[in-house]
Write an enzyme that holds these catalytic residues in place. Structure first.
Site, PDB file in Angstrom:
ATOM      1  N   GLU A  96       0.791  -1.329  -0.142  1.00  0.00           N
ATOM      2  CA  GLU A  96       0.065  -0.220   0.050  1.00  0.00           C
ATOM      3  C   GLU A  96       1.354   1.039   0.166  1.00  0.00           C
ATOM      4  O   GLU A  96       1.734   2.190   1.442  1.00  0.00           O
ATOM      5  CB  GLU A  96      -0.953  -0.303   1.699  1.00  0.00           C
ATOM      6  CG  GLU A  96      -1.762  -1.000   1.855  1.00  0.00           C
ATOM      7  CD  GLU A  96      -3.348  -0.883   1.395  1.00  0.00           C
ATOM      8  OE1 GLU A  96      -3.292  -0.047   0.422  1.00  0.00           O
ATOM      9  OE2 GLU A  96      -3.936  -2.226   1.560  1.00  0.00           O
TER      10      GLU A  96
HETATM   11 ZN   LIG Z   1      -6.560  -0.615  -2.468  1.00  0.00          ZN
END
Ligand SMILES: [Zn+2]
Length: 418
Positions: free
Chosen positions: A387
């Site tokens: 992320e």
């Molecule tokens: Zn995502």
């Protein structure tokens, strides 16, 4: 770590030295399933709004998100941004263009009609392709009592020349296509069509490498349309693999990397906050496989293994969130290359001065509904979700993606046998 019996060590030793198979865990436990059958979404009406004072707004471009325009006073125009359906994670994507008959400055108020909070720092472009951050002195977002920006205000200078305003540095699917075409110039890259999205957009995988499919890698990104920073890290990662260096050449002779850079082309084209046009978060559909994007990729991987008798050693899914985080699998569980993921993350992070990666290994030992879990539990690929922060500087994103690629190749190239 639990204490292990000596016979188990012997087993591990034999397994690793033979390079044939690796230790397996037992008992995955029950799968937590989330409903992923189609939900109704609301489509934007594509139109141009006359906002008064000679100013026009439009969502007539691929990737746009703009649901309403209302003039509040002489110097303020409110734009309304709505999600495709609900419930939905807070990822309010916006993208639109505007122009004015006479050059003028005015403020835009972003309103989410109570369905979300402002998240993405506005980017501006004068050609619809190259975007840069708005001047911070022209932007503010008053917070509510819980510190959340219910609305945001951006001052723009409008003229007869179109101004694009967007949540991230790229809009739509064309830039992905251009990048894929650049990769396809290489004679060791080929495109594999695996199906079509609900709206008929091609679902494509690129095969990178000249190996024999005994050991493979899978990389995906943009399951969630606004998550461009994850895409940028994936790009930098892949661009290492295609380089003309001895390391990359060696890597491509041993491994094939399969890449699906845009998992959700319909969602991107429609300017969705998160879902595909089935109204579903694709990253919850890796058990049910009700959606074409996930279903076709899973079919491709399973088929590839059957056909080649090979295995996936590594898989990565690139996303975006507020800050850089690696989600990894439970370190007590072994896949096809135990320890690979923590090693790659640590080695690549160490090269960035002062950077301590935020690594969150899954504490559970059961298969879940995400891609990361599917890659690991079904294919035993060592897998991670990276992320990338919405606002991580682009040069840092590039560095992180590149170093991940370099360190991964270094480790996998050293692997003694197939
Ligand atoms: Zn995502």
């Amino acid at each position: 770590m639990e204490s292990l019996k000596p016979t188990y060590f012997l087993f591990l030793l034999i397994t690793f030295s033979a390079c044939k198979s690796t230790a397996q865990w037992e008992g995955q436990g029950p799968i937590q399933v989330v409903e992923t059958k189609d939900q109704t979404i609301s489509y934007q009406t594509k139109q141009t709004w006359d906002a008064g004072n000679g100013v026009f707004f439009s969502n007539q471009l691929e990737g746009a998100r703009l649901n309403g325009v209302q003039r509040i006073n002489d110097t303020l125009v409110q734009v309304t941004i709505l999600p495709e359906n609900e419930p939905i994670n807070p990822s309010p994507w916006y993208a639109f263009k505007l122009w004015s008959g006479n050059t003028q400055e005015f403020w835009i108020e972003f309103s989410y009609a109570g369905k979300g909070f402002h998240r993405y720092f506005p980017k501006l472009s004068s050609d619809g392709k190259t975007f840069s951050n708005a001047d911070s002195s022209n932007f503010f977002q008053p917070k509510d009592e819980k510190g959340r920006p219910e609305k945001a205000f951006l001052k723009v200078n409008a003229s007869a020349d179109t101004l694009w305003v967007a949540a991230q540095d790229k809009i739509g699917t064309a830039h992905v296509q251009e990048w894929k075409e650049m990769l396809l110039q290489k004679d060791f890259v080929e495109v594999i069509s695996i199906g079509k999205s609900k709206e008929g957009r091609p679902l494509e995988i690129l095969k990178i490498g000249e190996a024999n499919d005994q050991e493979m890698l899978m990389v995906i990104s943009m399951q969630h349309p606004p998550e461009l920073t994850g895409f940028l890290a994936m790009q930098a990662f892949v661009e290492e693999i295609i380089k003309d260096t001895p390391q990359a050449k060696k890597f491509r002779s041993k491994y094939n990397l399969y890449l699906m850079p845009q998992m959700n082309p319909d969602g991107v084209a429609k300017g969705h906050w998160r879902h595909n046009v089935g109204g579903i978060d694709l990253n919850r559909d890796w058990v049910n496989f009700n959606q074409p994007e996930t279903k076709t990729l899973a079919y491709f991987m399973t088929n590839k293994m059957k056909e080649s008798g090979g295995k996936f050693v590594f898989a990565a899914d690139f996303h975006s969130t507020w800050e850089d985080i690696f989600y990894t699998n439970n370190e007590e569980l072994d896949g096809n290359f135990p320890g690979l993921i923590p090693k790659v993350i640590k080695k690549s992070s160490k090269r960035i001065p002062g950077y301590v990666p935020n690594i969150r290994p899954n504490e559970g030992k059961e298969r879940g509904v995400t891609s990361n879990s599917y890659f690991f539990f079904v294919h035993q690929a060592e897998s991670m979700t990276f992320e990338v922060g919405d606002n991580t500087p682009r040069d840092i994103i590039k560095m992180k993606g590149s170093y991940l690629g370099q360190e991964l190749m270094k480790i996998l190239n050293k692997k003694k046998c197939k």
